[in-house]
Structures are given as C-alpha cells and as structure tokens.
Write a protein that holds these residues in place. Sequence first.
Motif, short mmCIF file in Angstrom:
data_model
loop_
_atom_site.label_atom_id
_atom_site.label_comp_id
_atom_site.label_asym_id
_atom_site.label_seq_id
_atom_site.Cartn_x
_atom_site.Cartn_y
_atom_site.Cartn_z
N ARG A 32 31.31 17.51 -12.46
CA ARG A 32 31.63 18.48 -13.50
C ARG A 32 32.15 19.79 -12.92
N GLN A 35 35.84 19.17 -12.25
CA GLN A 35 36.66 18.51 -13.27
C GLN A 35 37.78 19.39 -13.81
N TYR A 57 35.02 14.86 -22.94
CA TYR A 57 34.11 14.20 -21.99
C TYR A 57 32.70 14.75 -22.14
N MET A 106 35.76 8.39 -16.41
CA MET A 106 34.96 9.22 -17.32
C MET A 106 34.27 8.37 -18.38
N ALA A 110 30.21 8.05 -18.87
CA ALA A 110 29.60 8.38 -20.17
C ALA A 110 28.73 7.24 -20.68
#
Length: 432
Positions: A32, A35, A57, A106, A110
């Motif tokens: 993160r 990103q 996301y 991604m 998730a």
Amino acid sequence: MRDTATWFGQPRGLTILFLTEMWEKFSFFGMRALQIYYMTKELQYTQASASLVFGAYAAGVYLTPIFGGMIADRWLGRRPAVVIGGLLMALGHFMMAFEALFFPAMAVIAIGNGLFLPNLPSQVTLLYPKDDPRAGAAFNVYYVGINLGAFLAPLVCGTLGEVYGWHYGFGAAGIGMCLGLLVYLWGGRYLPPEASKPGGRPGAIDSNEGMSNVPLLVGVALAVMLFRIAYEQTGNTFAVWSDAAVERTAFGMTIPVTWFQSLNPMFVFLFSPLLVRMWNARAARGHATPALKRMGQGALGIGISYALLAGLIVLTAGAGFAIGWPWMVLFFAIFTLAELYILPVGLGLFATLAPKRFAATTVAAWFFCSFTGNLLSGVIGATWETMRPEGFFLMMAAIAGVSGLILFGIHRRHQEKLALPDVAIPPVEKAL
C-alpha cells in the motif's frame, strides 16, 4: 482443550496470532505504501485515475471480509480460512512484480484478505476461559502486532521500492506474508481447536441474543462510512501532495516520502498505553466516556488535523517558503490520536453488541463501512486536481466534522444502551 502454558504471561497462542498478524500487516501496508507512487510514476497514470484505482482497491479489501466471515461461520471454519487467505495474499503480492498482472494481483490480494481479515482476530477470545482477567489486555497486545507490521512496512518495502525498484518492494511484501503464514502453521498446536456446532457448521450458535442491537450498529456504520472518506486520504491525495509540496531534507539526506506512512503506527505505539491508562483511570472514578461520544471526538480530531494542513498551505503560500517535514510529524500525531478515539473503539463496540449467532459476520460487517467509505474516498480523491490543495483538505475536515456530529447525535439517542464499561482496544484495519 486449551493450552494452559504461557509466554509473557499470556497463552502461547496469542504470540502466534500476534506474529501472524504482524507479518500480514507488513505485507499489506508494504504494498500500500508503494501503490499510489507506482501508478503515477511507473505506470504513468493520471492522479485522478490513480486515485480511483486506489480507492476501489481500498474498498475491495473491506468488502471481501463480509463474505469471508460468512463462509467461515457457515462452512469453512476460522483456521482453514486464514490459511487459504494467506496463501492467496502471498500469491497476489508476488504477482505485483509483473506490470501486466497489476489488476489481477490486486483482485487476488482482496479475495485472500477477505478470508484472512475477519477470522484471525476472532480466534483471540478462544484462547481464554470465561472471566479470565488476562483477556482484557489480549486485544491491546494484538493491536501492537498490527501496528508493528504497519510501522516496518513503509521503512522496508517503501525504501526498497523507491531506491532499488518497485518490484523489490512488492517482493518484500510477499515474503512477509509467507513468513506470517509459516508462523501460523507452525504455531497451530498452540491454538484451540474449532468445535463442531449443531448442524456441522463451524461457529454456528443458535441464539437471538443481541439481534435488537442491529439497527443501532447500522447507524454507527453509516457515520463511519462518511468518516473514512477523510481518513483514507493519507495514502491517496495526501501522499501525492506530500511528495510534491513537503521539504524532506534532514540530516544531509532526503527522507523517502513513503516513510511518512510509518508515522501513524509509530504514534499508535506511543499513544495507546497512555490513552488506555487515562480511560481506565476515568472509569475507576466513575467518569468513563461512552463509546459513541469518544468516537465523535475522534472524528472531530481528524477534521482538526486536515484543517491544520489547509492552514499551513495558506500561510506558507503567502510567506513564499515550503512546508517542512516536522509539520507532517505534527499532522500525524493529531491524526493518530484522533484515530484511536474512533476506529478501535468502534470495532470494540461492534464486537460487544454483536448478535451472538453472527459474531464473525458482524465483525466482518464493520468492514463494510470501510468498503463504502474507501470507495467514496477514491471518487472524491479524483477531484484533487480540480481544486486547490487547501480547499480539498478543508473539505476533508468538514466531512470528518459532519461524521462526528452524527455520532454525537446517535450517542444522545442511545445513551443508556451505550453506557458500557471501557473495553480493551481490539484490532483495527490500519486500520484494515
């Protein structure tokens, strides 16, 4: 049968869950931290497009736990869900090393997070017999693991990505997830086995206790959805702004911009013990602050932190000099102090008032407000380039302020139900 042996005065299983969560958060926040910069600098996305992707996301990782909690409650069980989720997350982080797999990676992360997130912390309470006095501190210890991983991630993965190449940073995040999974598998012997409940569905409890709390929890969730629009900007528009506008020279070096993301968990370490001590002392004197009132104060505090940024931008523009990095330290100090008043307290409220037959599902439902709020944060973040920075941050201050007022209103309406004793700070999505 519970493991009665202890490490550091707590069940050995708590150390296993602590280390597993620490490495998972290292991997999650390592990716993160890189990103938004990876999209704007390497993939050449516009700020608006990168903001939308970031928000989508960030929303997705909080939508999938709803289904992950349901799957674990009804069919899979907590421990298999954690293992499968961890494997998927590790795979997704390694996929990030290939530009063509950016979007599939991604999605895989998730989905894995959906199985992992609600099912690891829900095992903490299973380590303790009923009325065990040690249980009150268990989530405090667990929360430290979350923030230790979040603190290390930008320093390690962020530095590798900025200095040596983005894919080194993503690869380090994948290695962190593998380490967490290995710890969990090795330490499984110290975790309590899952009991089979009637109907053969792990975790199913035939009770209507707590169902009357559902409307109240829905109202709280709606207020927190609004709050997260402002909260989530630190990894989005704030990250873009700080990269371009903040003077980052210190001690003869340029501070990597990703290091700012470590300030939040660092202040969690510093402030959490002080806040818990203060809240416990107030409760002992009969002056405990109700949970929703505390959450409203936290939302207003986030608004103050963004108002500070807006004021700095206006003042420095007139004076003609750049904003120095120490101001970012102050921003995150106020921001984190406010966060501790709302997010962990809110999750504790959900855990306390959850209907007994839907315990993991209710905890997962807490993350639904993160899903909606984070999605909206990306949509609103896409307007960044159409506004002046001070105007955008003032808008965030106003949104957080409105959320706080709503929480105060709910508190006044339900004062008796929410006059609960102080609860230990539970895990929060860094706040995951």
